[in-house]
Every structure is written in C-alpha cells, then in structure tokens.
Design an enzyme around this catalytic site. Structure first.
Site, PDB file in Angstrom:
ATOM      1  N   HIS B  41     -32.396 -29.757 -22.775  1.00 12.89           N
ATOM      2  CA  HIS B  41     -32.333 -29.283 -21.397  1.00 12.89           C
ATOM      3  C   HIS B  41     -33.639 -29.549 -20.648  1.00 12.89           C
ATOM      4  CE1 HIS B  41     -30.810 -26.729 -18.177  1.00 12.89           C
ATOM      5  NE2 HIS B  41     -32.001 -26.161 -18.129  1.00 12.89           N
ATOM      6  N   LYS B  83     -31.506 -31.284  -4.483  1.00 14.56           N
ATOM      7  CA  LYS B  83     -31.303 -31.467  -5.914  1.00 14.56           C
ATOM      8  C   LYS B  83     -30.030 -30.744  -6.350  1.00 14.56           C
ATOM      9  CE  LYS B  83     -33.489 -31.021 -10.388  1.00 14.56           C
ATOM     10  NZ  LYS B  83     -34.432 -30.300 -11.222  1.00 14.56           N
ATOM     11  N   SER B  86     -26.931 -27.725 -13.074  1.00 19.12           N
ATOM     12  CA  SER B  86     -25.751 -27.108 -13.682  1.00 19.12           C
ATOM     13  C   SER B  86     -26.105 -25.725 -14.194  1.00 19.12           C
ATOM     14  CB  SER B  86     -25.284 -27.956 -14.864  1.00 19.12           C
ATOM     15  OG  SER B  86     -26.295 -27.983 -15.855  1.00 19.12           O
ATOM     16  N   HIS B  87     -25.138 -24.843 -14.227  1.00 14.36           N
ATOM     17  CA  HIS B  87     -25.274 -23.591 -14.955  1.00 14.36           C
ATOM     18  C   HIS B  87     -23.970 -23.339 -15.700  1.00 14.36           C
ATOM     19  CE1 HIS B  87     -28.389 -20.163 -14.662  1.00 14.36           C
ATOM     20  NE2 HIS B  87     -28.899 -21.232 -15.181  1.00 14.36           N
ATOM     21  N   GLU B 305     -37.065 -16.216 -19.579  1.00 11.84           N
ATOM     22  CA  GLU B 305     -36.528 -16.878 -18.383  1.00 11.84           C
ATOM     23  C   GLU B 305     -36.145 -15.851 -17.326  1.00 11.84           C
ATOM     24  OE1 GLU B 305     -33.599 -19.799 -19.617  1.00 11.84           O
ATOM     25  OE2 GLU B 305     -35.047 -20.775 -20.910  1.00 11.84           O
ATOM     26  N   GLN B 307     -35.758 -14.106 -13.993  1.00 20.09           N
ATOM     27  CA  GLN B 307     -35.554 -14.850 -12.746  1.00 20.09           C
ATOM     28  C   GLN B 307     -36.539 -14.427 -11.662  1.00 20.09           C
ATOM     29  OE1 GLN B 307     -32.540 -17.205 -12.310  1.00 20.09           O
ATOM     30  NE2 GLN B 307     -33.426 -17.158 -14.352  1.00 20.09           N
ATOM     31  N   ASP B 489     -27.644 -36.019  -8.543  1.00 24.42           N
ATOM     32  CA  ASP B 489     -26.483 -35.995  -9.421  1.00 24.42           C
ATOM     33  C   ASP B 489     -26.623 -34.905 -10.454  1.00 24.42           C
ATOM     34  OD1 ASP B 489     -27.850 -36.854 -11.879  1.00 24.42           O
ATOM     35  OD2 ASP B 489     -28.091 -38.745 -10.843  1.00 24.42           O
ATOM     36  N   ASN B 527     -29.933 -33.952 -12.656  1.00 23.47           N
ATOM     37  CA  ASN B 527     -29.920 -33.064 -13.802  1.00 23.47           C
ATOM     38  C   ASN B 527     -28.933 -33.619 -14.818  1.00 23.47           C
ATOM     39  OD1 ASN B 527     -28.221 -30.198 -14.691  1.00 23.47           O
ATOM     40  ND2 ASN B 527     -30.368 -30.395 -15.164  1.00 23.47           N
ATOM     41  N   SER B 529     -26.625 -32.437 -18.057  1.00 19.28           N
ATOM     42  CA  SER B 529     -26.105 -31.302 -18.821  1.00 19.28           C
ATOM     43  C   SER B 529     -25.280 -31.851 -19.981  1.00 19.28           C
ATOM     44  CB  SER B 529     -25.253 -30.418 -17.909  1.00 19.28           C
ATOM     45  OG  SER B 529     -24.582 -29.445 -18.671  1.00 19.28           O
TER      46      SER B 529
END
Lengths: 230, 728
Positions: B41, B83, B86-87, B305, B307, B489, B527, B529
């Site tokens: 990632h 930009k 993905s999540h 992480e 936020q 993308d 990005n 994924s």
C-alpha cells in the site's frame, strides 16, 4: 445595508452567503467570529448553514452557547434582522429565539434537492417582495429538517402568521408528497412573533443566480433590503 | 524477531534488507515502521516499475506523481489539484467509517498542497444487490460518504455505481477530490531548513488503525475479515473541517515551510516522506505526541493511523503564530521534533533513542519487485461469445425497460441526493449528466469532472478495456464542452503475487498509457489497490479513471438534456456489432463474455474534437456519449433529462437489437438546430468522422423505427424509483 455572517466552528455556508451578499446583492458584509460580542454597525445577521461543532450532539445544541449568541439575542431583542439558514435555523431554535424543534428527516437520510415553497405570509421583512401564495424554487440540503412543535403552539403560530414558508408542489399544492422531511404542516420557514427573526431550512443563497438554476432566493434577500429601506 | 516480522507482513528477504541498511537487527519500533512503509500500500513495490509507462507531463502540469496530489494549471493564475484513492477493504469491514475515512484521507491530500477542496467524486462497485449484505454495504458506504463529505462542506458532484457479483466480498470504494488554489500558493510535502520545527496538528494519537496499510490494504480477505474491524479508523469530520480552515489560513499567512497529511503508516510515513523529499534528517520526540491513551508504546505511536492529523514544518520564530492560528480553530499544534542535517530519522522516548534509520530507506528505497506476469488460461474462453445461440427477445420496449430499471443503468438520484452537491455555489451542471461542471468564480471559466471504468471490459481485455476507460472519461468531458486536461486513476486489482493478476495489471497500465498519450491527457496522480480478493477470488480488474477538463467560457457548457423541440438529433460516430461485455448481455443473459467494443484512438480523438468544436461554435446544443446500454439508452437519458421526446429513424443494415444496444465507442448523440446543420455536417466532414442525422426532438415519447415506442413519464418513474427499490 451592512450584513454580518456569523462563523461557528463547522459552519460551511458562510462563504456562500458572504459571496451572494457582496457580489450579487452588492451590499457590505463581514464575517462575525463566534467569539465576538460587538455587533455594532450591523443591520442584519446571517447564521449560515453547515455543521456547527460537527452536529455531533443535537444540531445547533452547542453553537447556542457560543459567546456571540448573547449578542445575537440582544440584537434581536432590539428588533434587528436575524436570518438563520439550515444549521442557522437549528441554532436559533436551540437558542430559543424561534419556537419549536427539529427532528431527523423522516427518511433518516440527508437530502439535497430543489424544492418548491409556498409563501404563506408576505407581511414580513423577509417576504415583502413576494406575493402571498407565490411558489419559490429553492434547494434544501439537510439531515435534520423535520420541524416539530406542539399542536397548540402550531395553531397559535398559524394564527399570528409566523409560518412563512411551506413545502409544496410546483403549483403550490401543500401535500404529503411535497414534504421532503416530514415537517409538521409542511413547515419550511418560520418567524418569531416580532417577525424580525427568520429561520428556514432551504438555502436562498443557493438560488440567487441564474447560472445556479434559480433566482427565487433573491425574493428573500431583496425583501430584507427593502424592509431596511435600501 | 523472526516471528514478529512475518506477523507484520515482511518477507525474510525484506528482513535481511533491513539488517543490511541498518548494519544491525532492527528493534521493535523500527520493524513496525519498515513493515508499514514497505507494505504494498505504501511502497508500490509491485507496481512501481509498471507505472513508469504512464505519461505524466504536459505544458499545463505543475506537479505530477510523487507528491500528495497532482497540480494542473487552468489559467488566470489558478490551478486545480486532484487525486483519487481507494478505501476498499476498510469499507468492506465497516462500510460507514470505511467510506467516511476514505473521504477524510483524500481531502487531506488536497489541502495539504495548499488548495481548497471544491469537489469530491465517488466511483463505487458492489456485488449483486439481491444479496442483503450488498444492500447493507451500499447504504453504509453512501451514508458514510454523505456523513463525512457533507459535514466538510465539500460538494460531491459526480461518481458512478456499478454492480457485479465479482465485487460481492470486496466492494470498491474509490474517492477523488479536486481542489482549487492560486498557483503561487502551492505547498509541498517537503521538510527543509536545519533547526526548523516539526509540528503535529489536529487530533490526538490513539490506537485506532494500527497496521491499516499492512493488515487491511495489503492482504487478501477471508472469513476472518470481520476480526479486522479494529484496524478501521473512526472519522471525525468536524476536526477535519477545522484542519482545512486552519491549514489554509497557515498557507495564506505564509507560515509554513512544508505540510504533509498523516494517512497510511501515520507519523512514520509523514516524517520519512517529508525528510526524504527535502534531503534532510529529522529528530522526533515521540513522547511529546499528544495521546488518547497514556500507555501507548512508541511503536504504536509511530504507526497509528488516527485520522485528522497534519504534520507541518515551520521556522522556529513562526511556531508561536502557527500555534495561535491553530488555537483559534480549536486545534492543538505540538512541536514534536526538528529538522536536522543529514538523512537520519531519529526517535526519542523519555531520553532513550528508540529508532534511528535513514529517512529515504523508509520512504523511497523500499524493495521493488518485478512480479511474474502470465496471461490467464481462461482468457480466450471468456472472450468467446456465441451470439446466435442466445434466446434474444423480440420486444425491444421490454429490453429497454429492463436495462434502465436494472441496477447498473437506473437513475442514481437516490444516491446523489444524499450528498450535498451544491455547497460552495460552483456546481453549474449537477450529477446525472456526463460530467459535473463547476464554475471557477475567479476566472469566468469552468472545469468538467468525470470518472469512469467498466470492469467487465477490462476483465475481457485488460489492454483495450482500460483504453476504453480513458477514452470514455475523456468523451464525458468533451460532451460537456470541456477539453480534457489531465487525469488521475485508482487501479483496483487482485493479488499481484499471482501471475494472472499481474498480467491484467500490466496490460491495463499499458492500455492506460497508450490511450492517455494519444488523447494527450497526462496522469498526474493516482493510487494502486491490490489484494482485492476474497477467499482467493479476485474482483474484475477495475482501473478507474478520474479526469478534469477545462471549459474556456462558462457559457459553453452542455448537458445531456434535449433542450427544445424541433432540433435535429445527430449521431457522431459509427455503430458496429459491439455486443461483447455489454450491459444487454449482462442484464438479460447474465453473461460477461465476448470481445469488448473495438476502439480506434485516432477516430476517438477526431470525434471528441468535433464535439468540442461543435459546442464552442454553438452548433451543438446538447451532447451525450453512448456507453453502457448503447444508443437506445443514451437517447432515453437525453429525453428524460430534458423532459422531451424524440422520433428516431434508424437506417441501418444491423439487426435492431444490435443498433439499439451495441456499445460501440467513439459516439455522441448531439442536438443541432436546423440553421446549424450544414455547418455541423462540414465540421464532421473536415474531421473525417461518421455523421448521421437520426431524428428530431419533440413530443412525450421516444420512438425508434417500429422497434421502440415508450412513454417518457412512465420510463421516468421506472428509472427513478428502481435503485431505492433494489436496495430496500
């Protein structure tokens, strides 16, 4: 006419209101930080939409304790013009400057779309430029716009003419289908007894330019200008 | 240690590489930092080499890949920053928070650059809506996007939504954010200046999202995935909104040397990337980081992480002013370290050194792999389609109705009405057209935004399918009157360690590169994924393209809506028998098979320039590209958007079903007034593109030969109510 747009932490329509007042209406305007208390020199206060304090508690429930709200209360008590749009309306309810309360939309979802509104009372500083029964096309964007109040209070408000705008169909028909959030009696906007404080869920600043699809919001802004003698 | 590095997702070779870099065994903190930063990632270790194929430059590109987001000049001293990310996995585990924090992350990437976020776009892919879990995921994701994005006051103006069983266990939740700034206000994520302060702004650091990048984003899914829920972070949009305003004020007052958001791998990533970009070292006092839980260990603090946090670099004499601005916005700003000479990233904890490593060994010198690629054995099989053996219905009205009331082509209003798509007063073309159009108040121009990516086409032919994604996205921009400028993308694929998946990936990127180069749309950010698999089954390879186009004069924007009766309806481009991978096959026969539509990039470009020029010269009054569902669905959408019918005469040797529903590329349905018809025809001739007048606008029905005759009001009801019904 000099407008003050109050900025709470989490407000997000303050720049839109500022833009319309300055660039479209050509009036003087300044931001009022929520910690200010000196409102001298201002003729009209705008409490803009957004998510003050994230609306993590009940919408507007924390913003009402901001220092500026004491000044807003005094300003309104002296007859100054105060308009609360969307989250601003919710704050005015929480502050007790307007009667009633808000529930979550009956769909339980946020809803952003153009709606039709019927002008129920034109004898106010906010609707003088419209005709009684005129239908305005203005967008809403909220998750908690389901206005509620006791039946007795609603009857009294009706009698005093405090109900200013109702959700309706394109031809002005007030029906359950035209109600986007479950509001009591399709109520979209109300005034206090003195009519100088106005709260509404729809966003007149989003319907103030041809390019955005409607200029019906100008009826409200220009009514306020006329009421102030501009 | 041996057990620990494996548990953290590092290979034995990678562990030895760390020992070689450090000249010793790493400690627990260092190992945690490497495991995150060298995860797929964060490091792009499998994709890096392949991505080099993509074109990234044009005269308008101010900043290409390598920063937090790409930056493109739109004239008049203004630039757009954008930009996509993905999540997917967080959203599969916890749809509301997964999607919400996805918005939070991409929005930070944009204002980190000094830009005000002005729009979000959300391409989504889910499994079959008849599955209750799919419905739960869709509703949760949409509510999460709405809950977070609406609160920030950033309009969600476009996106797309497709369903296919391949996304059942692993939905795709991609988010694109677009920002606007003066070109002079660009901030980069670079630390520099020995002695400058390193300041952490925003939320306290907690145990949420520990290992998100390695555990969630860089592994396949299986039955135990629910146990990964603690790796999903919880979003706080109110704090994010305050961060936006505070950071933009810090920018305007020129108080910062550099700014970087904290995303995957948290402080480890932000510190090492800014130091590495600035060729400096950094000393971090880990014990100064404000914590949510007092007993957190240094290794947790460095990889948390949590936020809504930003890392700022400022000159020492400006620190007080930075803190004052943050305080006003109700945010804490804590000096946690300083920039030092050299290249070492050092960490201290209660007087003890807890890590000491070269910054760029984390940020940019991770392992890079040349994965093995092999064309799948099943590829030829799925490309075969025996058209004649299928039982094709003869009632085309019914086919049309089934398509536009089906999950993939019905109205998306139910979704986009939950998003505030109007705030900021810039949206002049709403969701539901080919591209959203936003005015740039400061310049009188406008930008067009669109995203696209048909996973079925890419599954059938990764190279051509991805070319189509780029071409179609550009076509959407052109239909709105915009000149495609640049793209971003999000490349959603399965496990890259499997040769077939890596072949799909390589072919897709090659297709994207060729199309982007030909259509002159550089890729400025993006990005990757990987590991979008559940129990060994990969999703369709799904590269999503997000594009920004420029409309030179705000008045020269178009929608798909037929604007008035009595206009000529013109088809630009040619219809072929392109039924492979079509929505017709999927919706009516349950098939994902055949050759995806042919694509001639030269023709595509000519058709697009003809459309743009036709709009600029006011010959074209409305335009819609033909995509899924073919010309019949495109015509119906134009009718419904304008509330106006059409009568079409198709003069063709193709069988009706093919003319109506073929998904041939490089086509537009446009309207042209009588007096402009001659000029439009010569424009088409000059551009050497197929041009056919197929009908006229008017009435309240769509009539096509004696094949289709439908009442618009009925179709509107069917199409508008479908999604809510399907998700009920």
């Amino acid at each position: 006419m000099r407008f003050g747009v109050i900025v709470f932490p989490g407000s997000n329509c303050e720049m839109d209101c500022h833009y319309v007042i300055e660039k479209v209406l050509g009036q003087e305007v300044r931001y009022v930080w929520h910690q200010e208390s000196d409102l001298r020199g201002l003729d009209c206060l705008v409490l803009p939409g957004g998510f003050s304090y994230g609306d993590y508690l009940r919408c507007g429930a924390i913003a009402r304790f901001s220092p500026v709200m004491e000044a807003v209360r005094d300003f309104a008590a002296r007859g100054g013009l105060v308009i609360g749009i969307c989250n601003g309306f919710q704050i005015l309810l929480e502050a007790g400057l307007l009667p009633g309360a808000m529930l979550r939309n009956n769909s339980l979802s946020f809803v952003c779309r153009f709606v039709h509104l019927r002008v129920e009372n034109r004898d106010t500083p906010w609707t003088g430029k419209a005709e009684r029964g005129q239908v305005l096309r203005i967008p809403i964007a909220h998750g908690e716009g389901n206005y509620t109040a006791g039946e007795g209070l609603l009857d009294e408000m009706e009698r005093r003419g405090q109900i200013i705008l109702r959700y309706c169909g394109p031809a002005g028909e007030v029906t359950p289908e035209a109600n986007p959030n479950g509001s009591a009696r399709n109520i979209a906007g109300i005034c206090n007894e003195g009519f100088n404080v106005f709260g509404l869920m729809p966003h007149p600043e989003r319907a103030s330019e041809e390019i955005l699809g409607s200029t019906d919001g100008l009826f409200i802004w220009e009514s306020a200008l006329a009421a102030a003698g501009v | 240690m041996a057990e620990l590095y494996e548990e953290l997702g590092l290979t034995t070779e990678e562990y030895h590489r760390i020992i070689k870099i450090l000249g010793r065994e790493p400690n627990r903190v260092e190992l945690g930092m490497y495991s995150l930063m060298w995860s797929e990632h964060c490091s792009y270790k499998s994709s890096k080499r392949v991505l080099k194929m993509l074109p990234t430059r044009s005269p308008a590109v101010i900043q290409g890949p390598g920063e937090n987001a790409g930056v493109v000049d739109i004239g008049g001293g203004w630039a757009v920053v954008f930009k996509m990310e993905s999540h997917n996995h967080p959203s599969a585990v916890e749809p509301y928070q997964g999607a919400a924090t996805g918005i939070g992350g991409i929005v930070r990437d944009i204002f980190t650059m000094g830009a005000r976020p002005i729009a979000c776009l959300d391409p989504l892919r889910f499994g079959d809506p008849s599955n209750p879990r799919t419905r739960y995921l869709v509703k949760g994701v949409v509510a999460g996007i709405a809950g977070y994005g609406n609160c920030l006051g950033i309009p969600t103006v476009a996106g797309d939504l497709y369903f296919h069983p391949c996304y059942e266990g692993n939905p795709l939740v991609n988010v694109m954010c677009v920002g606007l700034m003066r070109t002079s206000e660009l901030i980069r994520g670079v630390a520099s200046g020995e002695g400058n302060a390193v300041i952490l702004i925003g939320n306290r650091t907690g145990r949420d999202g520990i290992g998100g990048a390695s555990i969630l984003a860089s592994q396949e899914f299986d039955e135990t995935s629910a146990s990964k829920r603690p790796s999903v972070q919880v979003g706080d949009p109110f704090t994010e909104k305050l961060l936006i305003e505070a950071c933009l004020e810090l920018r305007s007052r020129r108080l910062l040397v550099g700014l970087q958001d904290l995303g995957a791998a948290g402080l480890s990533c932000a510190c090492s990337e800014t130091a590495s970009r600035g060729n400096v070292g950094m000393r971090i006092h880990v014990d100064r980081v404000p914590l949510r839980e007092a007993d957190m260990e240094p290794f947790e603090i460095m990889i948390s992480e949590s936020q809504e946090r930003m890392l700022a670099v400022a000159e020492p004499e400006k620190v007080e002013e930075v803190q004052e601005v943050c305080r006003r916005w109700g945010l804490t700003a804590t000096v946690i370290g300083e920039v030092v000479e050299g290249n070492r990233l050092e960490g201290f904890w209660r007087g003890e050194k807890v890590f000491d490593l070269p910054a760029d060994s984390l940020a940019s010198q991770g392992p890079v792999y040349q994965r093995e690629a092999a064309r799948p054995s099943w590829q030829d099989e799925v490309r075969r389609l025996d058209w004649d053996s299928l039982d094709h219905p003869g009632d085309y009205n019914r086919v049309l109705e089934e398509l536009v009331s089906g999950p993939n082509l019905c109205s998306r209003r139910y979704v986009w009405e939950q998003y505030d798509h109007m705030v900021q007063l810039n949206t002049v073309v709403y969701p539901g057209s080919d591209a959203a159009v936003l005015r740039i108040k400061e310049t009188g121009r406008a930008i067009a935004l669109s995203c696209d990516g048909n996973g079925r086409y890419v599954y059938l032919d990764p190279y051509r399918g991805t070319q189509i994604a780029v071409a179609e996205c550009a076509r959407n921009i052109a239909a709105s009157g915009g000149l495609p400028m640049a793209m971003t993308d999000c490349l959603n694929f399965g496990n890259p360690e499997k040769p077939e998946i890596f072949w799909q990936f390589t072919e897709a990127v090659r297709g994207m590169a060729d199309a982007a180069r030909y259509l002159e749309v550089p890729v400025v950010s993006g990005n990757v994924s990987f590991y979008n698999e559940t129990s060994g089954e990969a999703v369709h390879p799904t590269p999503i393209v997000g594009m920004v186009g420029l409309i030179g004069t705000i008045g020269k924007r178009r929608t798909i809506a037929f604007p008035e009766p009595g206009l000529n309806i013109v088809l630009l481009g040619e219809t072929y028998e392109d039924m492979g991978g079509s929505e017709y096959l999927f919706a009516l026969h349950g098939l994902t098979a055949g050759e995806p539509p042919r694509l001639d990039l030269a023709l595509e470009k000519r058709v697009q320039t003809a459309c743009i020029e036709g709009i600029r010269r006011d010959l074209i009054l409305s335009a819609h590209d033909c995509s899924e569902g073919g010309v019949a669905v495109a015509l119906l959408e134009c009718c419904l958007a304008g509330g106006l019918g059409a009568r079409i005469r198709a003069d063709t040797s193709l069988e009706p079903l093919v003319w109506l529903f073929s998904e041939s590329q490089s086509r537009f349905v446009v309207t042209v007034p009588d007096e402009a018809l001659g000029m439009m025809e010569s424009l088409a001739k000059k551009k050497d593109i197929p041009y056919t007048v197929i009908g006229r606008t008017g009435g309240d029905r769509l009539i096509i030969n004696d094949w289709i005759d439908v009442e618009l009001e009925r179709m509107r009801r069917v199409r508008e109510s479908a999604l809510e019904r399907l998700l009920a």
